[in-house]
Scaffold this active site. Structure first.
Site, mmCIF file in Angstrom:
data_model
loop_
_atom_site.group_PDB
_atom_site.id
_atom_site.type_symbol
_atom_site.label_atom_id
_atom_site.label_comp_id
_atom_site.label_asym_id
_atom_site.label_seq_id
_atom_site.Cartn_x
_atom_site.Cartn_y
_atom_site.Cartn_z
ATOM 1 N N GLY A 33 0.815 -1.214 0.000
ATOM 2 C CA GLY A 33 0.000 0.000 0.000
ATOM 3 C C GLY A 33 0.848 1.263 0.000
ATOM 4 N N GLY A 38 5.108 4.214 -8.894
ATOM 5 C CA GLY A 38 5.741 2.896 -9.093
ATOM 6 C C GLY A 38 4.701 1.792 -8.982
ATOM 7 N N HIS A 39 3.914 1.833 -7.911
ATOM 8 C CA HIS A 39 2.836 0.841 -7.748
ATOM 9 C C HIS A 39 1.863 0.928 -8.931
ATOM 10 C CE1 HIS A 39 3.842 1.603 -3.377
ATOM 11 N NE2 HIS A 39 3.906 0.305 -3.415
ATOM 12 N N GLN A 155 14.871 -8.577 -3.984
ATOM 13 C CA GLN A 155 13.589 -9.239 -3.714
ATOM 14 C C GLN A 155 13.085 -9.942 -4.979
ATOM 15 O OE1 GLN A 155 10.270 -7.142 -1.616
ATOM 16 N NE2 GLN A 155 9.381 -6.951 -3.637
ATOM 17 N N VAL A 178 10.306 3.405 -11.422
ATOM 18 C CA VAL A 178 9.711 4.714 -11.717
ATOM 19 C C VAL A 178 10.371 5.737 -10.789
ATOM 20 C CG1 VAL A 178 7.573 6.054 -11.756
ATOM 21 C CG2 VAL A 178 7.549 3.640 -12.431
HETATM 22 P P1 AMP Z 1 5.909 -2.182 -1.743
HETATM 23 O O1 AMP Z 1 4.519 -1.685 -1.545
HETATM 24 O O2 AMP Z 1 6.968 -1.190 -1.397
HETATM 25 O O3 AMP Z 1 6.135 -3.555 -1.133
HETATM 26 O O4 AMP Z 1 6.074 -2.394 -3.312
HETATM 27 C C1 AMP Z 1 5.160 -3.158 -4.048
HETATM 28 C C2 AMP Z 1 5.731 -3.377 -5.412
HETATM 29 O O5 AMP Z 1 5.960 -2.129 -6.049
HETATM 30 C C3 AMP Z 1 7.082 -4.124 -5.384
HETATM 31 O O6 AMP Z 1 7.118 -5.062 -6.460
HETATM 32 C C4 AMP Z 1 8.070 -3.008 -5.614
HETATM 33 O O7 AMP Z 1 9.272 -3.426 -6.214
HETATM 34 C C5 AMP Z 1 7.284 -2.106 -6.557
HETATM 35 N N1 AMP Z 1 7.834 -0.741 -6.532
HETATM 36 C C6 AMP Z 1 8.123 0.002 -5.445
HETATM 37 N N2 AMP Z 1 8.678 1.180 -5.806
HETATM 38 C C7 AMP Z 1 8.763 1.169 -7.161
HETATM 39 C C8 AMP Z 1 9.250 2.094 -8.139
HETATM 40 N N3 AMP Z 1 9.772 3.269 -7.808
HETATM 41 N N4 AMP Z 1 9.169 1.726 -9.432
HETATM 42 C C9 AMP Z 1 8.647 0.533 -9.806
HETATM 43 N N5 AMP Z 1 8.162 -0.382 -8.929
HETATM 44 C C10 AMP Z 1 8.217 -0.070 -7.617
#
Ligand code: AMP
Length: 288
Positions: A33, A38-39, A155, A178
Site C-alpha cells: 500500500g 511505481g505501484h 527481492q 519509476v
Molecule cells: P511495496 O509496496 O513497497 O512492497 O512495493 C510493491 C511493489 O511495487 C514491489 O514489487 C516493488 O518493487 C514495486 N515498486 C516500489 N517502488 C517502485 C518504483 N519506484 N518503481 C517501480 N516499482 C516499484
C-alpha cells in the site's frame, strides 16, 4: 461503484474460484500500500495484460526487523482503494495480520545465497519474511502472472528463484523503476524525508549513474567503478552508505570484474530514512 475489497482468505478463494475455472488470465500485484506511481505502473501493466486484476495490500510484519518501521509504515488504504477503482482493478485483497498469521508461523520459505548480501546483511530475516508472504499470496490467489518492480531487485531475484525451485505455476513480470523528475526512485518511505534530506536524496541515483557511465566507457574493475561512485556519495555530508556493490543480476553475488551484465546496487541512510536503488549496466559491445 467502488472497487471490491476482500479481507479473508476463504472469501478471496471463493471469489476467484470461477476465475480460475475460466479461461480468464489473472494478474496479481502484491503491495504494502501507500501507493505512488511505481505501484501504479505495475497495476497499469497488469490491467493491460490480464482479464482479471487482483491487487493485494498487506503490510507484512515478518519482513520488518526489530526497531524497523512496521508500526509507522505509511498506511493510506482509502486513497489506495480510490486508485484501484480508477484503474479498473477487479479485486483488492486486504487481509489483516491476524488473517494472514492467525498463529505463530513455524513454516517459512527461505532462498539460500541470494539474500546473503546487500539488504540481507543489514536486514536479518527480511527476505525470509518476503519470500514467505509472497509464497502465501501466490498460493491464495493463484494468478497466472505476478508483477514486481525492479526497484527491489534483490527481492525480485529471490522471488524468481523461489518460483523456479518450488515449481509454482506463475509468470513473474519485472517492471522498471519509476523515478521522480530529479532521479530519486519512488518509494512509500520517501515521505519520511525532511526537506533538506529530500533535496540531497537524488545523489543516490547520481552515484549509480556514475558507475554506469564508467561501465559503458569500458571500465571493468569493480574497485575503480565503485570507488568513483562512492566519491559521489561522499560529497553529501548528510549521507551514510549502507552498501554499494556490483553484483551479477541473477544470483546477486558480488563481482570483482565486469564480464557481462551487472547490477549496481546501493543503500544509503539519510536522516532516519534508508533508501535503496539500483541500475542494470551492460558492458559496451565490441565490434569485431
Ligand atoms: P511495496 O509496496 O513497497 O512492497 O512495493 C510493491 C511493489 O511495487 C514491489 O514489487 C516493488 O518493487 C514495486 N515498486 C516500489 N517502488 C517502485 C518504483 N519506484 N518503481 C517501480 N516499482 C516499484
Amino acid at each position: 461503484m467502488s472497487v471490491e475489497v476482500i479481507e479473508t482468505i476463504d472469501a478471496i478463494r471463493e471469489r476467484l474460484h470461477p476465475v480460475l475455472l475460466s479461461d480468464d488470465f489473472m494478474g496479481l500485484v502484491p503491495t504494502m500500500g501507500a501507493f505512488h506511481d511505481g505501484h501504479l505502473s505495475l497495476i497499469r501493466k497488469a490491467r493491460k495484460d490480464c482479464d482479471s486484476v487482483v491487487v493485494s495490500i498487506f503490510v507484512n510484519p515478518h519482513q520488518f526487523g526489530p526497531g524497523e518501521d512496521f508500526r509507522t509504515y505509511p498506511r493510506t488504504l482509502k486513497s489506495d482503494l480510490a486508485h484501484c477503482e480508477a484503474m479498473g482493478v477487479d479485486v483488492v485483497f486486504a487481509p489483516s495480520v491476524k488473517e494472514m498469521y492467525p498463529r505463530e508461523p513455524l513454516t517459512f520459505v527461505e532462498v539460500d545465497r541470494l539474500g546473503d548480501h546487500l539488504c540481507g546483511l543489514c536486514r536479518q530475516s527480511h527476505f525470509k519474511g518476503v519470500a514467505t508472504v509472497v509464497s502465501k499470496l501466490l498460493n491464495i490467489v493463484q494468478p497466472d502472472r505476478a508483477y514486481f518492480g525492479e526497484k527491489d531487485a534483490q527481492q525480485l531475484a529471490i522471488i524468481r528463484r523461489l518460483v523456479i525451485d518450488l515449481d509454482l505455476q506463475v509468470q513473474i513480470v519485472p517492471l522498471p523503476i519509476v523515478r521522480e523528475p530529479d532521479g530519486l526512485a519512488m518509494s512509500s518511505r520517501n515521505q519520511y524525508l525532511e526537506p533538506p534530506e529530500r533535496e540531497r536524496a537524488p545523489v543516490l541515483y547520481r552515484a549509480l549513474q556514475m558507475a554506469q557511465q564508467q561501465i559503458e566507457a569500458g571500465e571493468t574493475d569493480s574497485g575503480s567503478i565503485l570507488g568513483e561512485a562512492r566519491r559521489v556519495l561522499e560529497e553529501e555530508p548528510l549521507i551514510e552508505v549502507d552498501y554499494l556493490e556490483l553484483v551479477e543480476p541473477e544470483e546477486m553475488q558480488p563481482v570483482s570484474e565486469v564480464t557481462g551484465p551487472v547490477r549496481v546496487c546501493a543503500a544509503i541512510r539519510i536522516g532516519s530514512s534508508r533508501l535503496i536503488d539500483n541500475i542494470l549496466c551492460e558492458k559496451p559491445t565490441t565490434d569485431s
